[in-house]
Every structure is written in C-alpha cells, then in structure tokens.
Design a protein around this motif. Structure first.
Motif, PDB file in Angstrom:
ATOM      1  N   GLY A  38       0.812  -1.218   0.000  1.00 38.47           N
ATOM      2  CA  GLY A  38       0.000   0.000   0.000  1.00 38.47           C
ATOM      3  C   GLY A  38       0.839   1.258   0.000  1.00 38.47           C
ATOM      4  N   THR A  42       0.864   3.989  -2.996  1.00 34.84           N
ATOM      5  CA  THR A  42       0.535   5.367  -2.633  1.00 34.84           C
ATOM      6  C   THR A  42       1.668   6.313  -2.997  1.00 34.84           C
ATOM      7  N   ASN A  90      -3.658  11.875  -0.066  1.00 35.49           N
ATOM      8  CA  ASN A  90      -2.569  10.941  -0.353  1.00 35.49           C
ATOM      9  C   ASN A  90      -1.616  10.841   0.836  1.00 35.49           C
ATOM     10  N   ASN A  92      -2.434  11.361   3.973  1.00 36.56           N
ATOM     11  CA  ASN A  92      -3.141  10.623   5.023  1.00 36.56           C
ATOM     12  C   ASN A  92      -3.095   9.123   4.761  1.00 36.56           C
ATOM     13  N   THR A  93      -3.181   8.718   3.503  1.00 35.11           N
ATOM     14  CA  THR A  93      -3.103   7.301   3.160  1.00 35.11           C
ATOM     15  C   THR A  93      -1.719   6.748   3.497  1.00 35.11           C
ATOM     16  N   SER A  96      -1.538   6.248   7.242  1.00 37.61           N
ATOM     17  CA  SER A  96      -2.283   5.082   7.728  1.00 37.61           C
ATOM     18  C   SER A  96      -1.532   3.786   7.435  1.00 37.61           C
ATOM     19  N   HIS A  97      -0.883   3.699   6.272  1.00 37.80           N
ATOM     20  CA  HIS A  97      -0.087   2.505   5.973  1.00 37.80           C
ATOM     21  C   HIS A  97       1.135   2.412   6.893  1.00 37.80           C
TER      22      HIS A  97
END
Length: 112
Positions: A38, A42, A90, A92-93, A96-97
């Motif tokens: 991920g 990303t 992007n 924030n993603t 989170s990963h």
C-alpha cells in the motif's frame, strides 16, 4: 485479520485454555506485506499527483507571462483548492499505511 486473531486469543484466555500463537506469525507477515504494498502504490500515486501539480503551475505561469491571463483563469490547468485536498488525502493514506506497518512490526517483535 487482526481482529479475528484477537477475538480467538481473548476467547482462549477467557476459557482458561492455552493460547497458541503459531498462526499469528502468518497473519503479521500478511499485514506487513499489505502495508508495504500500500505504501509503494501510494508513493507512486504521490509522484503522479505532484507531477500534475507542477505541470499545472508551470503552464499557468507561462500563459500569464504570454499575456493570456484571462485564458489561464478559465482553463482547467489552473491550480485549485481541490488539488491541495488530493495531496492531503494521499499523505493521510501514507500515514495510515505507516501506522499499520508499525503496529505489525510491534506485534512481531513482542511474539515469544
């Protein structure tokens, strides 16, 4: 997969049974692979987003320098507030990963 593993472990602890952590290592490995995959996808998306924003900013400044400021204002090549929100989403993603990866590695380090 972590929630199902956690519920199985809590049920075993509540009933007084011995907790077997043999299946947990496979779950943690899958979690690390998913988090890394991920993050990689990303980051590729982030490069594309930044490239598009740079192209928009350069083309907008070139139009303004050539005296076509009116055309640049009506063009879709002008930077908009939504572009900044896409960069924030992007980021924030990625965060989170990273949090998922840190949790997976923490679980793997604590396993006896």
């Amino acid at each position: 997969t972590y929630s199902s593993s956690a519920s199985k472990i809590s049920e075993a602890l509540a009933s007084g049974k011995e907790v077997k952590l043999s299946g947990l290592s496979g779950t943690v490995k899958i979690g690390v692979i998913v988090a890394l995959s991920g993050m990689f996808i990303t980051l590729l998306g982030a490069e594309q987003i930044v490239g598009t924003l740079v192209a928009k900013s350069i083309s907008g400044s070139l139009m303004y320098a050539q005296g076509a400021a009116i055309a640049a204002q009506s063009s879709n090549m002008q930077l908009q507030a939504l572009d900044i929100f896409v960069v924030q989403a992007n980021t924030n993603t990625l965060l989170s990963h990273l949090a998922s990866l840190v949790c997976s590695l923490y679980i793997a380090a604590r396993k006896p």
